[in-house]
Enzyme design. Structure first.
Site, PDB file in Angstrom:
ATOM      1  N   GLU A   1       0.832  -1.216   0.000  1.00  0.00           N
ATOM      2  CA  GLU A   1       0.000   0.000   0.000  1.00  0.00           C
ATOM      3  C   GLU A   1       0.864   1.262   0.000  1.00  0.00           C
ATOM      4  O   GLU A   1       0.806   2.090   0.920  1.00  0.00           O
ATOM      5  CB  GLU A   1      -0.959  -0.025   1.190  1.00  0.00           C
ATOM      6  CG  GLU A   1      -1.931  -1.196   1.107  1.00  0.00           C
ATOM      7  CD  GLU A   1      -3.014  -1.203   2.180  1.00  0.00           C
ATOM      8  OE1 GLU A   1      -2.779  -0.602   3.238  1.00  0.00           O
ATOM      9  OE2 GLU A   1      -4.082  -1.780   1.954  1.00  0.00           O
TER      10      GLU A   1
ATOM     11  N   GLU B   1      -5.287  -8.531  -0.815  1.00  0.00           N
ATOM     12  CA  GLU B   1      -5.950  -8.355   0.486  1.00  0.00           C
ATOM     13  C   GLU B   1      -7.413  -8.070   0.232  1.00  0.00           C
ATOM     14  O   GLU B   1      -7.745  -7.219  -0.593  1.00  0.00           O
ATOM     15  CB  GLU B   1      -5.372  -7.182   1.280  1.00  0.00           C
ATOM     16  CG  GLU B   1      -4.025  -7.418   1.893  1.00  0.00           C
ATOM     17  CD  GLU B   1      -3.583  -6.271   2.802  1.00  0.00           C
ATOM     18  OE1 GLU B   1      -4.450  -5.648   3.450  1.00  0.00           O
ATOM     19  OE2 GLU B   1      -2.377  -6.017   2.845  1.00  0.00           O
TER      20      GLU B   1
HETATM   21  C1  BG6 Z   1      -4.355  -3.101   4.922  1.00  0.00           C
HETATM   22  C2  BG6 Z   1      -2.983  -3.462   5.445  1.00  0.00           C
HETATM   23  O1  BG6 Z   1      -4.430  -1.747   4.792  1.00  0.00           O
HETATM   24  O2  BG6 Z   1      -5.448  -3.364   5.721  1.00  0.00           O
HETATM   25  C3  BG6 Z   1      -2.972  -4.604   6.427  1.00  0.00           C
HETATM   26  O3  BG6 Z   1      -2.104  -3.751   4.380  1.00  0.00           O
HETATM   27  C4  BG6 Z   1      -4.117  -4.415   7.388  1.00  0.00           C
HETATM   28  O4  BG6 Z   1      -1.722  -4.648   7.046  1.00  0.00           O
HETATM   29  C5  BG6 Z   1      -5.437  -4.448   6.618  1.00  0.00           C
HETATM   30  O5  BG6 Z   1      -4.125  -5.332   8.442  1.00  0.00           O
HETATM   31  C6  BG6 Z   1      -6.668  -4.339   7.484  1.00  0.00           C
HETATM   32  O6  BG6 Z   1      -6.604  -3.197   8.294  1.00  0.00           O
HETATM   33  P1  BG6 Z   1      -6.743  -3.299   9.860  1.00  0.00           P
HETATM   34  O7  BG6 Z   1      -6.436  -1.945  10.374  1.00  0.00           O
HETATM   35  O8  BG6 Z   1      -8.138  -3.727  10.123  1.00  0.00           O
HETATM   36  O9  BG6 Z   1      -5.760  -4.320  10.310  1.00  0.00           O
END
Ligand code: BG6
Length: 487
Positions: A191, A385
């Site tokens: 990201e 993701e």
């Molecule tokens: C993404 C990141 O932005 O979102 C991850 O690359 C992160 O590292 C994921 O865990 C979810 O966000 P959060 O804050 O719920 O963990």
């Protein structure tokens, strides 16, 4: 005729990051990273991300002096450092073709400036990769996922100094040399666009170390250094092994106009173009003209070495990977209601439901993202993701999570539609296949996994792993290559 399955060889799997799973923060010669000083801040309503993620030198020094992990959950992770054989076996049981994971820079170079790597760190990752090879799971390795050496942050204000490019290139080169026999897919910066939302986590920038009034300028300078570093390591990866495939990684923040008022449409277009900018540089190899114009208007001047533009042009990535969790709206009305999302605050879309953390659930937005990204870049795409943070309830040793199944099912159907309409989507890794420490809030109880981890936010619990109902569901999706979605 439309196939009922996903493309043959589709890369199904899951994604994790070292700082959110490993623990072992002070073991095996590891140095401190920016993640090791992130404190747990219990809240559900993460509306003020900027304040939440901001850091001071004093707070960092206080954290460095604290030898415990009590208020620093990322120091504990979920103990993947010791339990990786069990976790990998569970991923293999689900049928994973790939696992996206990151390498902690500080396990190899504790302060970032050593000239030779820490052998214990190398041994740890070799063991992980060997186990994955034995289980038939291919790694997708992120070189930088929110865990740069803290020493570089304090000494150089992180990526603001050009010198950090050399440190990163040295680290990446060691990764290609040491792990190249196991790894073919590499991602440079997780990201990369998030530097604007949390400069410390993404690039080690502590605002008070920046020249007064130049804070924004320095964020862009650091971003430029990451772009150059990304191109340089892409070049090296290709030289080391022509089979290496390198991708960039973007937070796909799909934005819709709240109304058809042309002002809303214009503002939305600009938001989406700003989001594309990061991929433009890495896939097309140049800063977009409209972004350069905008920076000029804002008085932001990025210092570039004479060779930089050529480096960016010559060493573009092979594929584009991205995270997708939610969409948001945009409006010219300053009073439009806002809602939190993935480290952003966007205008709330009245047509969409939200997770318990306020992130708006939008499977169709994933399809729109795939169509627009593929149309713009014409390179293979990978979703690295996607998932929902939820409060899971453990009852009699079971977790019933139909909401998670519903979320994934709806997103997978949209992926399939996009593929059927011509998008070259080559893989999908869910975030995250196992509960882990949240990047944003450092909670474990914001649960993402198909596998439950018996731990709370304070570090209590057995850390035992347990399959949720969604585990078997995802296993079936992979086993049938998506055909089970039609049932
Ligand atoms: C993404 C990141 O932005 O979102 C991850 O690359 C992160 O590292 C994921 O865990 C979810 O966000 P959060 O804050 O719920 O963990």
């Amino acid at each position: 005729m439309t196939e009922t399955t996903f493309p043959k060889d589709f890369l199904w799997g899951g994604a994790i990051a070292a700082n959110q799973v490993e623990g072992g923060w002070n073991l095996g010669g590891k140095g401190l990273s920016v993640a090791d000083v992130a404190t747990y801040k219990p809240h559900v309503d993460n509306k003020d991300y900027a304040a939440h993620m901001s850091v001071t030198v004093e707070a960092v020094k206080e954290a460095m002096a604290d030898p415990t992990d009590t208020i620093y959950p990322k120091r504990r992770g979920i103990d993947f450092y010791h339990r990786y054989p069990e976790d990998l076996a569970l991923f293999a049981e689900m049928g994973f073709k790939v696992l996206r994971l990151s390498i902690a820079w500080t396990r190899l170079f504790p302060t970032g400036e050593e000239t030779t790597p820490n052998q214990e760190g190398i041994a740890f990752y070799r063991n992980v990769f060997q186990e994955m090879q034995r289980l038939g799971i291919k790694p997708i390795v992120t070189l930088s996922h929110y865990e740069m050496p803290l020493a570089l942050s304090l000494k150089y204000n992180g990526w603001v100094e050009r010198k950090v490019i050399d440190d990163f290139v040295r680290f990446a080169t060691v990764c290609f040399e040491e792990f190249g026999e196991y790894v073919e897919y590499w991602l440079t910066f997780n990201e990369i666009d998030s530097i604007h939302r949390h400069p410390f986590t993404t690039a080690g920038i502590i605002p008070e170390q920046s020249e007064a009034g130049k804070e924004e300028q320095e964020v862009y300078q650091a971003l430029h250094h990451q772009f150059v570093a990304s191109s340089l390591v892409t070049k090296i990866a290709h030289e080391k092994n022509p089979n290496n495939k390198v991708g960039c990684m973007l937070t796909k923040l799909m934005t819709y106009p709240l109304t058809c008022d042309p002002l809303d449409v214009e503002l939305t277009l600009k938001k989406n173009l700003e989001n594309d900018f990061y991929a433009d540089v890495q896939v097309k190899g140049a800063y977009p003209r409209m972004i350069e114009k905008d920076l000029e208007k804002r008085g932001i001047k990025i210092e570039m070495a004479p060779e930089d533009r050529q480096i960016l042009k010559d060493h573009t990535v092979d594929f584009l990977s991205f995270s997708y969790y939610m969409s948001m709206a945009e409006s010219g009305d300053p009073n439009a209601e806002r809602t939190p999302g993935n480290t952003v605050l966007g205008v709330k879309n009245p047509k969409l439901p939200s997770t318990e953390w306020g992130w708006q659930i939008d499977p169709k937005g994933l399809k729109i993202s795939l169509l627009s990204l593929y149309d713009r870049y014409q390179v293979p795409l990978m979703i690295v993701e996607n998932g929902m943070g939820a409060v899971d309830v453990l009852e009699d040793g079971q977790v019933h999570d139909p909401y998670r199944v519903d979320y994934f099912k709806a997103h997978f159907k949209q992926m399939k539609e996009a593929i059927d309409e011509g998008v070259d989507l080559i893989g999908y890794t869910s975030w995250a296949p196992i509960d882990l420490v949240s990047a944003g809030t450092s909670q474990v109880t914001k649960r993402y996994g198909f596998i439950y981890v018996d731990a709370d936010d304070e570090g209590n619990g057995s850390y035992d792993r347990l399959k949720k109902d969604s585990f078997d569901w995802y296993k079936e999706v992979i086993a049938t290559n998506g055909a089970s979605l039609a049932e």
